[in-house]
Enzyme design. Structure first.
Site, PDB file in Angstrom:
ATOM      1  N   GLY A  97       0.824  -1.205   0.000  1.00 55.16           N
ATOM      2  CA  GLY A  97       0.000   0.000   0.000  1.00 55.16           C
ATOM      3  C   GLY A  97       0.859   1.255   0.000  1.00 55.16           C
ATOM      4  O   GLY A  97       1.978   1.257  -0.522  1.00 55.16           O
ATOM      5  N   SER A  98       0.357   2.289   0.658  1.00 56.66           N
ATOM      6  CA  SER A  98       1.037   3.585   0.595  1.00 56.66           C
ATOM      7  C   SER A  98       2.374   3.624   1.319  1.00 56.66           C
ATOM      8  O   SER A  98       3.138   4.578   1.157  1.00 56.66           O
ATOM      9  CB  SER A  98       0.132   4.673   1.166  1.00 56.66           C
ATOM     10  OG  SER A  98      -1.036   4.752   0.385  1.00 56.66           O
ATOM     11  N   THR A  99       2.688   2.591   2.137  1.00 63.12           N
ATOM     12  CA  THR A  99       3.997   2.592   2.793  1.00 63.12           C
ATOM     13  C   THR A  99       5.099   2.453   1.754  1.00 63.12           C
ATOM     14  O   THR A  99       6.280   2.633   2.048  1.00 63.12           O
ATOM     15  CB  THR A  99       4.136   1.449   3.814  1.00 63.12           C
ATOM     16  OG1 THR A  99       3.904   0.203   3.144  1.00 63.12           O
ATOM     17  CG2 THR A  99       3.130   1.581   4.936  1.00 63.12           C
ATOM     18  N   PHE A 100       4.710   2.106   0.528  1.00 59.33           N
ATOM     19  CA  PHE A 100       5.656   1.960  -0.565  1.00 59.33           C
ATOM     20  C   PHE A 100       6.097   3.329  -1.104  1.00 59.33           C
ATOM     21  O   PHE A 100       7.128   3.447  -1.746  1.00 59.33           O
ATOM     22  CB  PHE A 100       4.957   1.160  -1.671  1.00 59.33           C
ATOM     23  CG  PHE A 100       5.885   0.408  -2.598  1.00 59.33           C
ATOM     24  CD1 PHE A 100       6.897  -0.400  -2.105  1.00 59.33           C
ATOM     25  CD2 PHE A 100       5.715   0.494  -3.974  1.00 59.33           C
ATOM     26  CE1 PHE A 100       7.723  -1.115  -2.967  1.00 59.33           C
ATOM     27  CE2 PHE A 100       6.545  -0.209  -4.836  1.00 59.33           C
ATOM     28  CZ  PHE A 100       7.553  -1.013  -4.333  1.00 59.33           C
ATOM     29  N   LYS A 101       5.272   4.358  -0.839  1.00 60.82           N
ATOM     30  CA  LYS A 101       5.472   5.647  -1.502  1.00 60.82           C
ATOM     31  C   LYS A 101       6.808   6.317  -1.207  1.00 60.82           C
ATOM     32  O   LYS A 101       7.435   6.862  -2.130  1.00 60.82           O
ATOM     33  CB  LYS A 101       4.316   6.597  -1.169  1.00 60.82           C
ATOM     34  CG  LYS A 101       3.023   6.211  -1.911  1.00 60.82           C
ATOM     35  CD  LYS A 101       1.850   7.072  -1.468  1.00 60.82           C
ATOM     36  CE  LYS A 101       0.571   6.643  -2.173  1.00 60.82           C
ATOM     37  NZ  LYS A 101      -0.627   7.211  -1.537  1.00 60.82           N
TER      38      LYS A 101
END
Lengths: 643, 364
Positions: free
Chosen positions: A329-333
C-alpha cells in the site's frame, strides 16, 4: 543333417551350462569355506577374547544428554530453559499387553485420556524397543507410589528426563519456536549430516524458530558413562564417564519488555510488528499476533489443542512477520519518491496540481486519488505527507516499471532479508519478465501506475517492510537483521557476538533522503495522515501510513466499510523510524483488517518507540470500546480515516 | 479320495527341497522366539507370513515353465513401470523411497524385480541360444543395469546388489566369455574408486567402518562390533537357546531382522553355525541339480540364477554379520523376520519346483 546339428548343439549347450554350473558350485563351496573358517576364527581361536568382551558388555555405555542451551533476551530475561522431571515410561516390546498395563498403572497413578492419546501417538512414531512416556511430570508421591509397585511392571520404568520450558509462554513464540520429539524425518537428516551418535539419548530437537535455526549450538555434545549392569539390564555402578558439553546459550537482540508492549498493543487484532535498530540490524521486537503457547509442543501436542490452533480462522501458528505476505500500500510511496528523486525526476520545486485522479494518455480510465477532489498543489515532500495517489501514479509511469523495481529492490523488496530463522518468504517485486513467465501476458502501463502506490502485484512481508524502513533510516546502509545478538558458552560464560553485517550500501544523495524524511516527519505532524500518532511526542517521528485492499473495489463504487464483512476490511500498515534526525529504531506494523494505518497500526508503533526511546510504559488500556483515536484532538482526524 | 487329493496337492512339490526349506524355516521360528525376547506374537506373525509364502510357492510350482516364459517380458515391463513410478511418486520412509501406493495397496516394486529380472534375462538368452554374440550380452547387461540403477537410487543397496547378482548369474551361465569376464574384473578394479564417490555418505561410512569398526563404536560400527562379540562368545557349542547374553541384554540391534544370525551363532555356537551352513548347502545343491537337469535353456538359466541368488543372500548376510562384508541391508533368507522377502524367496523356490516337476510330463 540339420536335425543332427541341432541335437549336437543342444548337447553342447547343456554341457557348457553344466560346466559353468559346476564352476559356481565350487565357488559356493569356497565361499562357505570362508564363512566356516571365519566362524572357526571367531568362535574357537578368539573365543576367550570375545567371551571376555561379552562379559564386559555387561558394562554398558550410557549416553548422558547435554543440557540444552538457554534462550535469553538482551537483558538476561529467560525465555527458554530446562528442568528435570520424572516420567513414567513403557517399553512396548517388553510388555505383554500395553493396554492392560496402562489400566493397572492408572489404578494408583492418574493417567488422563490426553495422556493415553499422546502415548498412542508417540508409540506409533517409535520403535517397539524404545521407551515411550505414558505420564510426564510425576510428583514425588506418584514416583514413590510407582517405585513400591515396580516389581509388578517389567518393562515400565521411571526415568528422569530434561524438559524444555518456556517461562514467558506466548511471548515471542514465533521467534523462539519450540522443540518436539525427534521423528523419522529428523533422524534421516541427522544421519545424513553424521550427527546421529550425538543424539543418542536425546528425545527432542528444535522444530521451529530459533530452536530450529540454532539447533547445532543449542544441543551441545552428548557425554557417555560406562555403567556396570546386572543381568536385568539395571545399572549397578558407574565405572567412568565422559561429561557432556552443554549447549550454548542464545542472547537475543529482542527486549522482552518491548516485545510484550508490542504484543499487548495489538489487543484483539491480528497482525505483525517488527522493530529493528537500523544502525546494527538488531531485531528489537518481533510480534506475530495472535500467538500460541510453545509449551504445548514440547511433549507432543494433544490433538484437541492442535486442532484448535491449526483450524483457527485467526491462524495463530503462522509466523506472520516473515511468512505473511501483504500488499505494501502507501507505505511503498517513500521508496518510490526516492526512486524518482534519484532518477532526477520530481526534484523540488516541481509540483503537480492534483485534480483527484490520474488518466493514462489516450485512455478515459480514472485512477482515483483516495481524496475526492484532490490535494491541490503537491510537490514530492507534500505528496508523502498527504499520501497523494495522483502524484505517485504519474511518477511511477514516468520512471517505468523496470527502473522503479530495480531501484526499490536495493531496499530488500522481493528477496529474503536473510534473517536467522528458517522459512522466510521473499515477497514479490513484479517486473514484465516475471509477469510473462508467470501469466504469459505482457505488462500493461496501468500496472505500472498502481505499482506507484504499492498496489497491484507487489507483496511484502512485515519483516521486509521493517528492513526497508531501517535501510532508509540508516541512509542506504543495509544491515542484516539479527534475532540473536550473541552466543554464550554455557560453561565459561564467554560470549561470542553474532556480528553486525553490512549487506548492501545504496548510493543515495543525502539531500534526497532529507526531502523524503521531512515528508515522512510531516506525516506525524498536524496536516499529515497520522497526526495523532505524533501528538505530544518529544522526538520527531518519520512515518508513513498505508492501507492494503483485501478485496477489489469496482470503478465508481464507493468503499463502504459498514457493509463489508470484518475479514474483508482493509489491512492497516504503518512504517516509522525515530528520532528522525538520528534513528535508532525502525518499525513496521501490519494490522489485519485494521482499516487505516494511522488509527490502528500507528498507535502500536508509537507505544514501541515511546518505550524504546523514553522508557515510557503505555498507560493501562481505557476500558472504553471503539477506535483508539477517538479522543484525538487533531483536526486532521477526518483525513486520517481515509488512508 | 483323500489320497488322490493329497497326491494332487504334492504333484508339483519337490520333497527334498520342500523338506529342507520347512526345516530351515522351523529353525528360523525358534531363533526368532529367542531374538524377539520370547515374543509369541512375533513368532505367530512370522508363521503366518510363512503360510502365505508357502501358498505362493504352491501356486508357482503349479504353473508350467512355458507359461512363465511367456510372462517374462510383461512382468519385467510392469516392474520397470512401477520402479519409475516409485522414482517419481514413491513414499519416503527412513530416508529411502521404496514404496508405491496404488489405491489401497502398498507395494515395493524392487521385490517384483528380484524375480522379474532373472526371468527376463533367461527368456532373452533362451531365444538366442544358437547364435550368442557379444552384442547379446551387452543388451542383457543393459536390461539388467536399468532396474539396478533405479533401485540403487532409492537408495536400496542390498536389493540392488541381489538383483545385480541374479542378472549376472544368468549372463554367466548363458556363456559370457571368460576373457570378457577377466577384462571386466580388471575394469571393475579401475572403476572402484569412481564408484566410491557415487555412494551415499552413509554407505561409504559403512564400508569404512567395516575395515575399522572401532572408528565409531557407538554409531555405525556398533552393529558389527556387537555382532562379532555375539558370535565369538558363542564358542564351540553356544550358550544355549534363550541364553545368549548379547541377544537377551539388548546389545544386538536389529536382532530379529538383518542381524538374526548373530543370535543364532551366539546361542548355538560353531556346531550350530556349521549345521545351518549345511542346511543351506543342501538347498543350494538341490537347486543346482534341478538346474543341471532342466530341459531347456530358459529353465536352466532361471533355475541356476534363482539358486545362486539364494546363495548370495546367505553369503552376504552371514558375511556381514560375521564382519567380513560391509553392512548392507540383506536379511538372512528363511530365518529373518519379515514377510516381503520371504514371499519372493519361496516364489523362486516354487518356480524351481515347477521346472523340475513339469519336465517329465513333456519328455514322456
Amino acid at each position: 543333417m540339420n536335425y543332427r546339428s541341432e541335437l549336437r548343439n543342444y548337447q553342447l549347450e547343456q554341457h557348457n551350462f553344466r560346466l559353468r554350473l559346476a564352476f559356481m558350485a565350487v565357488l559356493v563351496l569356497v565361499c562357505f569355506g570362508i564363512l566356516g573358517s571365519r566362524f572357526f576364527f571367531l568362535q574357537m581361536m578368539k573365543y576367550d577374547y570375545f567371551q571376555t568382551l561379552a562379559e564386559n558388555n555387561r558394562i554398558s555405555l550410557v549416553p548422558i544428554v547435554p543440557n540444552r542451551g538457554l534462550i535469553l533476551d538482551r537483558n538476561g530475561v529467560i525465555l527458554a530453559h530446562n528442568f528435570f522431571a520424572y516420567t513414567l515410561e513403557i517399553t512396548p516390546s517388553k510388555v505383554k499387553n500395553v493396554e492392560d498395563t496402562i489400566n493397572e498403572i492408572s489404578e494408583f497413578i492418574e493417567v488422563s485420556a490426553a495422556d493415553r492419546k499422546r502415548f498412542k501417538k508417540l508409540r506409533a512414531q517409535s520403535h517397539s524397543f524404545e521407551s515411550v512416556p505414558i505420564r510426564t511430570h510425576l510428583n514425588e508421591t506418584e514416583a514413590a507410589r510407582f517405585a513400591v509397585n515396580r516389581y509388578r511392571f517389567p518393562g515400565v520404568e521411571i526415568r528422569s528426563r530434561l524438559f524444555r520450558h518456556y517461562p514467558e509462554n506466548n511471548l515471542g513464540a514465533h521467534m523462539i519456536g519450540y522443540i518436539g520429539r525427534i521423528n523419522d524425518r529428523d533422524l534421516t537428516a541427522l544421519s545424513e549430516s553424521n550427527e546421529l551418535s550425538n543424539y543418542k539419548g536425546s528425545d527432542h530437537i528444535g522444530k521451529s524458530g530459533l530452536e530450529q535455526y540454532y539447533e547445532r549450538q543449542l544441543h551441545g555434545t552428548t557425554g557417555f558413562q560406562q555403567v556396570e549392569i546386572d543381568a536385568d539390564g539395571h545399572a549397578v555402578r558407574v565405572l567412568s564417564s565422559t561429561p557432556p558439553v552443554p549447549g550454548d546459550n542464545l542472547i537475543l537482540s529482542m527486549d522482552s519488555k518491548l516485545q510484550r508492549i508490542g504484543e499487548e498493543a495489538f489487543g484483539d487484532h491480528r497482525g505483525a510488528l517488527v522493530a529493528i535498530n537500523p544502525k546494527n540490524g538488531e531485531v528489537l521486537a518481533y510480534v506475530s499476533q495472535p500467538t500460541f503457547d510453545p509449551n504445548l509442543f514440547v511433549d507432543g501436542i494433544d490433538s484437541e489443542s492442535w486442532k484448535a490452533l491449526n483450524d483457527s480462522i485467526d491462524k495463530p501458528l503462522i509466523n506472520r512477520p516473515m511468512r505473511g505476505i501483504y500488499p505494501p500500500g502507501s507505505t511503498f510511496k517513500p521508496f518510490v519518491a526516492l526512486a524518482g528523486l534519484e532518477a532526477g525526476k520530481r526534484e523540488p520545486p516541481f509540483s503537480i496540481s492534483d485534480p483527484g485522479y490520474f488518466m493514462l494518455p489516450g485512455s478515459s480510465h480514472r485512477y482515483r486519488d483516495w481524496k475526492p477532489g484532490g490535494h491541490g498543489q503537491v510537490d514530492v515532500q507534500r505528496a508523502i505527507t498527504v499520501s497523494c495517489d495522483t502524484f505517485f501514479y504519474g511518477l511511477a509511469l514516468d520512471l517505468g516499471i523496470e527502473r522503479l523495481t530495480s531501484f526499490v529492490s536495493h531496499f530488500g523488496f522481493g528477496r529474503k532479508t536473510d534473517i536467522d530463522m528458517k522459512g522466510e518468504m521473499s515477497g514479490l517485486l513484479p517486473t514484465p519478465e516475471w509477469k510473462w513467465k508467470r501469466w504469459k501476458q505482457r505488462w500493461f502501463p496501468g500496472e505500472t501506475v498502481i505499482t506507484g502506490i504499492g498496489q497491484g502485484y507487489t507483496l511484502v512481508t512485515p519483516l521486509q517492510l521493517a528492513q526497508a524502513t531501517a535501510i532508509l533510516a540508516n541512509k542506504g546502509v543495509a544491515m542484516r537483521p539479527r534475532l540473536v545478538n550473541s552466543i554464550q558458552n554455557a560453561r565459561n560464560g564467554v560470549t561470542t557476538p553474532n556480528p553486525a553485517v553490512v549487506v548492501d550500501r545504496v548510493a543515495l544523495d543525502p539531500h534526497h533522503v532529507e526531502i523524503v524524511t521531512q515528508g515522512m516527519v510531516d506525516v506525524t505532524l498536524p496536516g499529515g495522515t497520522a497526526a495523532s500518532v505524533g501528538a505530544g511526542s518529544p522526538y520527531a517521528i518519520a512515518a508513513k501510513t498505508g492501507t492494503a485492499q483485501v478485496i477489489g473495489i469496482k470503478q465508481n463504487e464507493k468503499y463502504n466499510e459498514s457493509k463489508i464483512n470484518e475479514r474483508h476490511l482493509d489491512h492497516a500498515l504503518f512504517i516509522a523510524y525515530a528520532p528522525a534526525d538520528d534513528p535508532t529504531i525502525a518499525v513496521a506494523v501490519i494490522v489485519e483488517n485494521g482499516r487505516h494505518g494511522g488509527s490502528t497500526a500507528g498507535p502500536i508503533a508509537r507505544k514501541i518507540m515511546d518505550y524504546y526511546l523514553l522508557g515510557k510504559e503505555p498507560s493501562p488500556p481505557v476500558p472504553a470500546a471503539g477506535p483508539a483515536v477517538v479522543n484525538s484532538p487533531e483536526p486532521t482526524h477526518e483525513e486520517e480515516l481515509h488512508d | 479320495m483323500i489320497s488322490r487329493f493329497g497326491s494332487y496337492v504334492v504333484r508339483h512339490i519337490d520333497s527334498f527341497l520342500m523338506g529342507s526349506l520347512l526345516f530351515t524355516m522351523l529353525v528360523g521360528l525358534f531363533v526368532l522366539y529367542s531374538a524377539s525376547g520370547q515374543n509369541v506374537d512375533r513368532v505367530l506373525s512370522q508363521a503366518a507370513n510363512m503360510g502365505a509364502a508357502l501358498g505362493i510357492l504352491w501356486i508357482a510350482a503349479n504353473i508350467a515353465p512355458q507359461h512363465l516364459e511367456r510372462l517374462a517380458l510383461p512382468v519385467y515391463i510392469l516392474g520397470m513401470v512401477l520402479l519409475v513410478g516409485v522414482f517419481f511418486f514413491g513414499e519416503i520412509s527412513h530416508g529411502a523411497r521404496r514404496w508405491l501406493h496404488i489405491g489401497l495397496v502398498r507395494i515395493q516394486p524392487s521385490e517384483l524385480m528380484k524375480i522379474g529380472v532373472p526371468m527376463l534375462l533367461a527368456w532373452y538368452f533362451s531365444r538366442r541360444d544358437n547364435t550368442l554374440r557379444l552384442s547379446n550380452h551387452a543388451i542383457g547387461a543393459l536390461l539388467l543395469a536399468i532396474p539396478v540403477a533405479f533401485i540403487m537410487k532409492q537408495p536400496d543397496l542390498g536389493t540392488s546388489l541381489l538383483i545385480a547378482s541374479s542378472g549376472f548369474y544368468v549372463l554367466f551361465l548363458a556363456g559370457l566369455s571368460w576373457r570378457l569376464l577377466i577384462g571386466l574384473a580388471v575394469f571393475a578394479g579401475v572403476m572402484a574408486p569412481i564408484f566410491w564417490t557415487m555412494l551415499h555418505d552413509y554407505q561409504r561410512k559403512r564400508i569404512e567402518i567395516l575395515f575399522d569398526p572401532y572408528q565409531d563404536p557407538l554409531g555405525a560400527g556398533y552393529h558389527t562390533i556387537q555382532a562379532t562379540i555375539a558370535l565369538g562368545s558363542g564358542g564351540m557349542a553356544g550358550k544355549g537357546w534363550l541364553h545368549g547374553t548379547q541377544s537377551q541384554l539388548d546389545f544386538l540391534p536389529e536382532r530379529t531382522t538383518d542381524f538374526i544370525f548373530a543370535v543364532f551363532g551366539e546361542e548355538f555356537g560353531l556346531m550350530g553355525n556349521l549345521l545351518l551352513l549345511l542346511l543351506f548347502t543342501l538347498i543350494i545343491g538341490r537347486g543346482m541339480v534341478i538346474a543341471a537337469q532342466a530341459q531347456n535353456m530358459f529353465c536352466r538359466l532361471l533355475a541356476g540364477s534363482i539358486t545362486l541368488t539364494f546363495f548370495t543372500y546367505v553369503f552376504v548376510n552371514i558375511g556381514m554379520v560375521s564382519g567380513i562384508l560391509p553392512v548392507v541391508g540383506v536379511p538372512l533368507p528363511l530365518i529373518s523376520y519379515g514377510g516381503t522377502s520371504l514371499v519372493t524367496l519361496l516364489l523362486g523356490f516354487g518356480i524351481l519346483m515347477s521346472i523340475h516337476t513339469h519336465k517329465k510330463l513333456v519328455t514322456s
